[in-house]
Design a protein around this motif. Structure first.
Motif, PDB file in Angstrom:
ATOM      1  N   ARG A  11      -2.718  -2.296   8.737  1.00 46.93           N
ATOM      2  CA  ARG A  11      -1.881  -1.607   9.714  1.00 46.93           C
ATOM      3  C   ARG A  11      -2.687  -1.181  10.933  1.00 46.93           C
ATOM      4  N   GLY A  25       2.546  -4.089   4.340  1.00 42.18           N
ATOM      5  CA  GLY A  25       2.122  -2.774   4.834  1.00 42.18           C
ATOM      6  C   GLY A  25       0.613  -2.620   4.951  1.00 42.18           C
ATOM      7  N   THR A  76       0.845  -1.202   0.000  1.00 41.44           N
ATOM      8  CA  THR A  76       0.000   0.000   0.000  1.00 41.44           C
ATOM      9  C   THR A  76       0.884   1.257   0.000  1.00 41.44           C
ATOM     10  N   ARG A 118       2.604   6.102  -2.676  1.00 44.17           N
ATOM     11  CA  ARG A 118       3.700   6.953  -3.197  1.00 44.17           C
ATOM     12  C   ARG A 118       3.517   7.235  -4.689  1.00 44.17           C
ATOM     13  N   GLN A 154      -8.619  -2.120   9.644  1.00 44.30           N
ATOM     14  CA  GLN A 154      -8.217  -2.577   8.305  1.00 44.30           C
ATOM     15  C   GLN A 154      -8.274  -4.106   8.222  1.00 44.30           C
ATOM     16  N   ARG A 176      13.509   8.311   1.169  1.00 47.82           N
ATOM     17  CA  ARG A 176      12.127   8.711   1.409  1.00 47.82           C
ATOM     18  C   ARG A 176      12.071   9.844   2.427  1.00 47.82           C
ATOM     19  N   ALA A 222       2.409   9.675   9.694  1.00 50.61           N
ATOM     20  CA  ALA A 222       1.127   9.193  10.235  1.00 50.61           C
ATOM     21  C   ALA A 222       0.507   8.195   9.262  1.00 50.61           C
TER      22      ALA A 222
HETATM   23  P1  AMP Z   1       5.318   1.965   3.881  1.00 47.39           P
HETATM   24  O1  AMP Z   1       5.956   2.110   2.550  1.00 47.39           O
HETATM   25  O2  AMP Z   1       4.580   0.663   4.038  1.00 47.39           O
HETATM   26  O3  AMP Z   1       6.265   2.235   5.025  1.00 47.39           O
HETATM   27  O4  AMP Z   1       4.183   3.099   3.972  1.00 47.39           O
HETATM   28  C1  AMP Z   1       4.525   4.456   3.921  1.00 47.39           C
HETATM   29  C2  AMP Z   1       3.393   5.313   4.439  1.00 47.39           C
HETATM   30  O5  AMP Z   1       2.232   5.105   3.628  1.00 47.39           O
HETATM   31  C3  AMP Z   1       2.938   5.033   5.856  1.00 47.39           C
HETATM   32  O6  AMP Z   1       3.740   5.672   6.822  1.00 47.39           O
HETATM   33  C4  AMP Z   1       1.519   5.604   5.805  1.00 47.39           C
HETATM   34  O7  AMP Z   1       1.515   7.007   5.835  1.00 47.39           O
HETATM   35  C5  AMP Z   1       1.063   5.159   4.429  1.00 47.39           C
HETATM   36  N1  AMP Z   1       0.478   3.793   4.469  1.00 47.39           N
HETATM   37  C6  AMP Z   1       0.918   2.679   3.823  1.00 47.39           C
HETATM   38  N2  AMP Z   1       0.147   1.618   4.100  1.00 47.39           N
HETATM   39  C7  AMP Z   1      -0.807   2.066   4.951  1.00 47.39           C
HETATM   40  C8  AMP Z   1      -1.901   1.453   5.622  1.00 47.39           C
HETATM   41  N3  AMP Z   1      -2.173   0.141   5.482  1.00 47.39           N
HETATM   42  N4  AMP Z   1      -2.676   2.237   6.427  1.00 47.39           N
HETATM   43  C9  AMP Z   1      -2.434   3.539   6.585  1.00 47.39           C
HETATM   44  N5  AMP Z   1      -1.414   4.185   5.995  1.00 47.39           N
HETATM   45  C10 AMP Z   1      -0.602   3.463   5.186  1.00 47.39           C
END
Ligand code: AMP
Length: 210
Positions: free
Chosen positions: A88, A85, A31, A36, A92, A156, A57
């Motif tokens: 979370r 991801g 996700t 992104r 969900q 990032r 957040a």
């Molecule tokens: P990640 O690449 O998985 O570390 O995700 C990067 C950011 O995307 C997280 O810090 C959140 O802001 C958002 N994000 C990704 N997956 C989720 C999710 N399942 N629920 C909420 N926010 C998410």
């Protein structure tokens, strides 16, 4: 195999998902990568998600659940998938249940916070395809360039030291309760995320059988 990889940011979920999806011939769905990409393309969803993401957040549940609903109905998910991801938060995970998605296995890649803080500063991701690298543990063949697609590797915004601490807090407060959620269903397994990339892969694969 419908697999969830659980673990703190930087625990190695993306890295393991990349290897295991090839091994099992199922798609890895991140996700974070989807969001992104939406931010990069300036879509309405990306615009909504950007501020949450940059400060470390979570993006609101309804947005992320919407993304997953759309993704899991695609043809390539018919034979299974790896979720990196997602979920979370407990809502969900409940949304997955409500969608009728029967998860087979949840593998937590366990890494202590101190190690996470050290790791994330060295992480680089491909700005084009989202592949993950680490300057020390998983360097690209050519500095700054993605092995897979030739895209530029970037740090990032949310991998800055200040944001990392916020993200770890979010992980402990909002995501860790999922361990009990899946433990209760009897499908949680825990592997050591500090054993090196290849050993961790072996442990994850073994956890799918056990
Ligand atoms: P990640 O690449 O998985 O570390 O995700 C990067 C950011 O995307 C997280 O810090 C959140 O802001 C958002 N994000 C990704 N997956 C989720 C999710 N399942 N629920 C909420 N926010 C998410």
């Amino acid at each position: 195999m419908k697999l969830i990889l659980l673990g703190a940011p930087g625990a190695g979920k993306g890295t393991q998902a990349e290897v295991i999806c090839e091994e099992l011939k199922i798609p890895a769905i991140s996700t974070g990568n989807i969001i992104r990409e939406a931010v990069k393309n300036g879509t309405p969803m990306g615009a909504k998600a950007k501020t949450y993401m940059e400060k470390g957040a979570l993006v609101p549940d309804d947005v992320v659940i919407g993304i997953i609903k759309e993704r899991l109905v695609q043809d390539d998910c018919k034979g299974g998938f790896i979720l990196d991801g997602f979920p979370r938060t407990v809502p969900q995970a409940e949304a997955l249940d409500a969608m009728g998605v029967a998860i087979d296995r949840v593998v937590e890649i366990s890494v202590p916070d101190e190690a996470i803080e050290k790791r994330l500063g060295g992480r680089r991701v491909c700005g084009s395809c989202g592949s993950s690298y680490h300057m020390e543990h998983k360097p690209p063949k050519q500095e700054g360039v993605c092995d897979k697609c030739g895209g530029e590797l970037i740090l990032r915004k949310d991998d800055q030291p200040e944001t990392i601490r916020d993200r770890l807090k979010v992980y402990h407060d909002q995501t860790e309760p999922l361990k009990d959620f899946y433990q209760g269903k009897g499908i949680l397994r825990v592997v050591d995320g500090q054993a090196g990339i290849e050993n961790t892969t072996k442990q994850v694969l073994a956890a799918l059988e056990a």
